[in-house]
Design an enzyme around this catalytic site. Structure first.
Site: not given
Ligand code: NAP
Length: 490
Positions: A43, A153, A183, A187, A221, A240, A245, A335
């Site tokens: 957004r 995930k 992921h 690895k 961790e 988690d 994993h 953890k």
């Molecule tokens: N971060 C990690 O290291 C990690 C690792 C493993 C898995 N994951 C998984 O990957 C996914 C993303 O994680 P993240 O950490 O990147 O989350 P995040 O930082 O909270 O990012 C969420 C994204 O969703 C967008 N968003 C929220 N509402 C929206 C809507 N209605 N329409 C369009 N876009 C929307 C947000 O952007 P706007 O607010 O600009 O819309 C933002 O870009 C999750 O399922 C998480 O469990 C993340």
């Protein structure tokens, strides 16, 4: 054929920390026949250039010395941004037109030649509307070429929700279009486990109940819950870590050799492992699982002061098949542990006859194969050796293989391999619908019993060690010992 990757959740953490750096590395290493177009969707309002600039800064930060500004400028020519809300159907219509525009398609032609890969990099609560709107706007229909979707995930929070999510996905996408990411499978060391087992002849004859006493899989961790407290407090360690994993590592350790190195052959064998695990009943959960929480967890911001969420789990599982009957698989994750390490320990039986006075009689001194998944990626074999000039005194020594020493250079990020495979349509390293559901079938009874009134005790532990002391004692009572050794780095 050129391809387009559309990242939903473009302004988020995963996109900037993992996905774009991985795509940049693939571009830098020349791994694309034709570099894909990358379209960000979220957004936040960005122009193409604003998003490119934001990503240049974060990629420089995460890629470190491998970042090269001139290479980035070439790569950035393939990056676009299109603002939208996954909750709004109209935004998918405009996305569709935008994609047709950059791909140079005639909108009257339904049979596009360009492949598209959709990546849901956003909170799971948005998956349903994103998938529905992809379907309603025709973006999931395969013409001449493919329409694939990667789902991050967590995949559901229990069996019922994962089934429901699979049902929603299958209303729009066929299973061959779906790539559920864990992921860990990307690895190198996890893929190498298959190579170790199935490209060598010396391990297979001993990879069974006749030689192996038990298997330990640890994902430790060092960090505490930190900024993920809000999510973590509702999830806990089983959701988690164990459901995804650790069960993935268990499957690759225990599976039979697939007929071919091909997605469905591999996944058929993996699923059979989970099907051979009888889910624990309430009594077994009491006896065979361990709950822990590190001291100080409830003081973390975002955690209820009265929270009983487990930050540590020990789980003993049996695989009821010909190969593994009677060989327990111990899974452990926590953890606030002593160090960051993911390792698989294959503990062999003690020798049947004590020839030397000093011969190993307990398991801790017996042969052991340690597979270091991360960090210090490598493999060690532990065995007894005669100490020189000391009669028949013996000591445990090891033969070691270390990836970094052998192949030099750093290991690629798991997301590089996974993104490339998804673009190429190879789902070998992604979870299939039945695999995810089978994993929940094992975890659900544990989660239910841990919520019930006669749940196992929640043992407290101090951060910086190997979890609750009681878990160590529980292993000792079974004549076994956790392999509590931090890997040697460098
Ligand atoms: N971060 C990690 O290291 C990690 C690792 C493993 C898995 N994951 C998984 O990957 C996914 C993303 O994680 P993240 O950490 O990147 O989350 P995040 O930082 O909270 O990012 C969420 C994204 O969703 C967008 N968003 C929220 N509402 C929206 C809507 N209605 N329409 C369009 N876009 C929307 C947000 O952007 P706007 O607010 O600009 O819309 C933002 O870009 C999750 O399922 C998480 O469990 C993340």
């Amino acid at each position: 054929m050129s391809q387009t990757i559309v990242i939903f959740g473009a302004s988020g953490d995963l996109t900037s920390r993992k996905l774009i750096p991985a795509l940049y590395q693939l571009f830098r290493k020349g791994r694309f026949d034709a570099p894909p177009r990358i379209v960000g969707f979220s957004r936040s309002p960005f122009s193409h250039d604003e998003w490119r600039d934001k990503l240049a800064a974060t990629t420089a930060q995460f890629a470190g010395e491998k970042f090269d500004a001139a290479t980035w400028d070439e790569f950035a020519k393939h990056i676009y941004y299109h603002a939208g809300d996954v909750g709004k159907r109209d935004d998918f219509q405009s996305l569709s037109q935008f994609l047709d525009g950059i791909e140079g398609n005639d909108s009257s032609d339904d049979d596009n030649n360009d492949g598209r890969l959709y990546y849901l990099s956003m909170a799971p609560r948005f998956y349903k509307s994103a998938i529905e709107h992809l379907g309603q706007s025709g973006l999931a229909e395969e013409g001449h070429c493919c329409r694939r979707i990667i789902i991050e995930k967590p995949f559901g929070t229990d069996l019922a929700s994962s089934r429901e999510l699979n049902r929603q996905i299958h209303k729009v996408f066929n299973e061959h279009q779906v790539y559920r990411i864990d992921h860990y499978l990307g690895k190198e060391t996890v893929q190498n486990l298959m190579v170790l087992r199935f490209a060598n002849t010396i391990f297979e004859p001993i990879w069974n109940r006749n030689y192996i006493d038990h298997v330990q899989i640890t994902v430790a961790e060092e960090v505490e819950v930190g900024s993920r407290a809000g999510y973590y407090d509702s999830a806990g360690v089983i959701r988690d870590m164990i459901q995804n994993h650790l069960l993935q590592l268990l499957m690759v350790t225990a599976m039979e050799a697939p007929v071919r190195y091909e997605a469905d052959s591999i996944r058929n064998e993996k699923v059979k492992v989970l099907q051979a695990i009888e889910p624990l009943d309430a009594k077994q959960v009491q006896a065979d699982t361990f709950r822990g929480q590190y001291r100080g967890y409830t003081a973390s911001e975002g955690v209820e002061p009265t929270s009983r969420t487990a930050t540590f789990a020990g789980v003993k599982l049996s695989i009821d098949n010909w190969r593994w009957q009677g060989v327990p698989f111990y899974l452990r994750s926590g953890k606030g542990m002593s160090c960051r390490t993911t390792q698989i320990v294959i503990q062999f039986h003690a020798p049947p006859h004590k020839l030397f006075e000093d011969s190993p009689s307990d398991l801790g001194e017996s042969n052991r194969l340690v597979i270091q998944v991360q960090p210090a990626e490598g493999i060690q074999i532990h065995f007894q050796t005669k100490v020189p000039d000391a009669g028949m005194k013996m000591r445990q020594t090891d033969l070691g293989f270390n990836y970094q020493k052998e192949f030099r250079g750093s290991m690629p990020e798991a997301y590089e391999r996974l993104l490339l495979d998804a673009l190429e349509g190879d789902a070998s390293l992604f979870a299939r619908a039945d695999e995810v559901e089978a994993a929940w079938q094992i975890c659900d009874p544990i989660l239910d019993a841990w919520q019930s009134s006669d749940r196992p005790t929640l043992f407290m532990y101090d951060p910086g060690f190997w979890g609750p002391d009681e878990c160590r004692e529980w292993m000792l009572e079974q004549g076994r010992e956790w392999f509590d050794t931090c890997p040697v780095l460098g």
